[in-house]
Each structure stands twice: as structure tokens, then as C-alpha cells.
Design a protein around this motif. Structure first.
Motif, short mmCIF file in Angstrom:
data_model
loop_
_atom_site.label_atom_id
_atom_site.label_comp_id
_atom_site.label_asym_id
_atom_site.label_seq_id
_atom_site.Cartn_x
_atom_site.Cartn_y
_atom_site.Cartn_z
N LEU A 79 22.66 -23.54 -32.93
CA LEU A 79 22.63 -22.66 -31.78
C LEU A 79 23.99 -21.60 -31.90
O LEU A 79 23.82 -20.51 -31.69
CB LEU A 79 23.10 -23.28 -30.59
N THR A 80 25.15 -22.07 -32.25
CA THR A 80 26.30 -21.22 -32.37
C THR A 80 26.09 -20.27 -33.55
O THR A 80 26.37 -19.10 -33.34
CB THR A 80 27.69 -22.28 -32.70
N LYS A 81 25.30 -20.75 -34.88
CA LYS A 81 25.10 -19.84 -35.98
C LYS A 81 24.30 -18.82 -35.35
O LYS A 81 24.37 -17.64 -35.69
CB LYS A 81 24.59 -20.71 -36.97
N ALA A 82 23.03 -19.27 -34.68
CA ALA A 82 22.12 -18.25 -34.18
C ALA A 82 22.68 -17.15 -33.18
O ALA A 82 22.40 -16.06 -33.53
CB ALA A 82 20.89 -18.91 -33.52
N ALA A 83 23.35 -17.64 -32.41
CA ALA A 83 23.97 -16.70 -31.25
C ALA A 83 25.06 -15.71 -32.04
O ALA A 83 24.83 -14.54 -31.83
CB ALA A 83 24.81 -17.62 -30.43
N ALA A 84 26.02 -16.39 -32.98
CA ALA A 84 26.64 -15.25 -33.91
C ALA A 84 25.61 -14.24 -34.61
O ALA A 84 26.22 -13.04 -34.69
CB ALA A 84 27.38 -16.10 -34.85
N ALA A 85 24.59 -14.77 -35.17
CA ALA A 85 23.88 -13.63 -35.86
C ALA A 85 22.88 -12.68 -34.98
O ALA A 85 22.78 -11.48 -35.34
CB ALA A 85 22.67 -14.42 -36.71
#
Length: 311
Positions: A79-85
Motif C-alpha cells: 500500500l505504501t509503495k502504491a500510494a507513493a507512486a
């Protein structure tokens, strides 16, 4: 029903309506949303009533930050990775609901997962931040009909059932968000939209689409959706008598999604032009072929759901 430009007084009026369990139509970069306090059962139920939406069809939770979201879902590295992208932006993520979260089960249709996104539209961001809690918001139109890309579209579809419509102009993207399921080890696209398959692959690795007929775990998975009042024929090169034509590129029509063959322009124009051609004096709407790549995948998804007669 009142259409208003955003001011500090209108922000307070919207927040007051939400606190009292009412609904407000708000702009996002994708389409206009019909928003209510996601923690109030009666408020969320009003969304379903006004839209005529079946309660087995989940809603999207709109948040102002990843920190706000942490009270409602399990925050994972993915989730953190997707949100950052991709956030803020037109990507909705289906995540595991946090145990004890103060979230109406009507939002999730009783499921243990919840669909969430952080919209990029500055008005949507400002409203959610001002209210201080997430808003549940499907598209601001009657269920299964053409999605709204302007305040006037909302008024035409829902009329006096909505006490306040906040005008943010024509939406930039014009198609609903892409929905990706992150509740299992394999990331799955449940609905194509404003974020393309190619962009998702760069972040998540090889993606896959949900199987046809898969259980409904997110909005936009009904067979018939986004539909005009008259039939549609797809992949048409020449219209028949009493049809109106929605062209693309070199295929001319009564209206053309993009004379230059630009898929971004076509996506932004799709629902607006469908509305303009949706007239009962016409036998049907004929639609030119749209390429199956980039945003064309999402455009073809909306057209196929609009054209089917299956429920």
C-alpha cells in the motif's frame, strides 16, 4: 438542489450537511462523486437510495492522506509503495478492513475489504481535509446511467435529491479510477481506468485482470453500467439510418472523441459526448473502434458495459 462555486462558506455548508447525515456532490479529477460521511449508516444508505444503487455494490472511501487511512485499513508495504507512486490520483486500492474500524458496513457491502483512494482534485482534497473524516462517494448519477463529468450532469441526473452540488468545472480525466485488489499476494485489476496497465506494471510487476464473472468486490464490476437510455453499437465504421455516430480519429461522426486519435482526449470526452448523443429520437449510438492499449482499455471497458443488455 443548488450548484455552488467553492468558498469558505460553501465548505462549511458541505461539512454541516455531512455532519447531519446528508449528501453533497463533489468534483474529482475522474468524475463527480456523491459524497457522505463514511461512518454514518443512515448517510451512506441515502447514497444508495438517491442513486437507486444495489447495496451489494461497494462504494469507494475517499481520504485526504495515508495517515487518515490508517484508522480504517491494514497498512502494508505494498500500500505504501502504491500510494507513493500513484496518490493523489485516479487509482483505487482494495485493502483489508482494519478490525474495529468506525466504517459503515454499507460502504463495503459487508465485505472484509474496502476500496479507497486519495483524489487529486484540489476541491475534493480541501473538502475531505476540512471535514476531517473519509467520505464515501460513488459517481453522482442514477445507478447504471452515464457518469457525470460536470456539475450540470449531476443536476440533470439527480436533480433535487442532492441539496448541494459543488462546481469544479469539467473533470480532467473523465473516466472512473482504476481499481486494483491488494488483498492477496497477486495484485489484480478489477476495473481499468485513469491509471493504465502499463503504468501499473512498472510499480507492481506483471499485473492480471479479474476473471469475467468474478464476485463483485469493488465498484464498476456490474455487467451493465455507464449506460445511455438508447442502445449502443461498438466498433462501427459507418452508421445506419436513424443512428448517431461517435467517431474517433479518422472515423468521422456526429461527434468525435478525438480527431487526432488521442486516447487521453477521448477519455475526457467520452461520458460528456455520450450524454449529448443520448436522445430517444435516435435509434442507437454507433461508436467507432477504439484501440485496446493505454487508456483505450478503460474506454473499451466502459463502452462494453454501456452497450450490453445484460444486468
Amino acid at each position: 438542489m443548488t450548484i455552488k462555486q467553492l468558498t469558505s462558506a460553501i465548505i462549511e455548508a458541505a461539512c454541516d450537511l455531512w455532519r447531519r447525515g446528508d449528501i453533497v456532490a463533489i468534483p474529482t479529477e475522474t468524475v463527480y462523486g456523491l459524497a457522505a460521511d463514511a461512518e454514518q449508516d443512515a448517510a451512506v444508505a441515502k447514497i444508495f437510495t438517491v442513486k437507486g444503487r444495489p447495496q451489494f455494490n461497494p462504494l469507494i472511501l475517499h481520504v485526504s492522506s495515508l495517515e487518515q487511512l490508517a484508522d480504517y485499513v491494514e497498512v502494508t508495504p505494498l500500500l505504501t509503495k502504491a500510494a507513493a507512486a500513484f496518490w493523489p490520483g485516479p487509482l483505487t486500492l482494495v485493502l483489508k478492513r482494519k478490525s474495529g474500524a468506525k466504517l459503515s458496513y454499507l460502504v463495503t457491502a459487508g465485505l472484509d475489504s474496502v476500496a479507497v483512494r486519495l483524489p487529486a482534485h484540489p476541491i475534493a482534497q480541501e473538502l475531505i481535509q476540512a471535514y476531517g473524516k473519509p467520505l464515501a462517494a460513488p459517481s453522482a448519477n442514477k445507478s447504471n446511467s452515464i457518469s457525470p463529468t460536470s456539475a450540470e450532469d449531476v443536476a440533470a441526473s439527480l436533480g433535487n435529491d442532492v441539496p448541494l452540488i459543488i462546481d469544479g468545472g469539467q473533470t480532467r480525466i473523465g473516466l472512473e479510477s482504476t481499481i486494483v485488489d491488494l488483498t492477496s499476494e497477486t495484485s489484480t485489476i478489477l476495473r481499468p481506468g485513469g491509471v493504465t496497465f502499463e503504468d501499473l506494471n512498472k510499480v507492481f510487476g506483471q499485473m492480471r485482470y479479474a476473471e469475467v464473472g468474478a464476485a463483485i468486490t469493488a465498484p464498476g464490476m456490474l455487467k451493465r453500467h455507464y449506460a445511455p437510455s438508447i442502445p449502443m453499437r461498438l466498433n462501427v465504421l459507418e452508421k445506419q439510418a436513424n443512428e448517431v455516430m461517435l467517431g474517433f480519429g479518422n472515423v468521422e461522426g456526429d461527434l468525435n472523441l478525438s480527431e487526432q486519435g488521442d486516447l487521453g482526449e477521448a477519455a475526457a470526452n467520452l461520458f460528456r459526448m455520450m450524454r449529448l448523443l443520448d436522445n430517444p429520437v435516435n435509434r442507437a449510438i454507433a461508436v467507432a473502434p477504439i484501440p485496446y492499449w493505454g487508456l483505450g482499455i478503460a474506454i473499451n471497458d466502459r463502452l462494453s458495459r454501456a452497450a450490453t443488455r445484460e444486468i
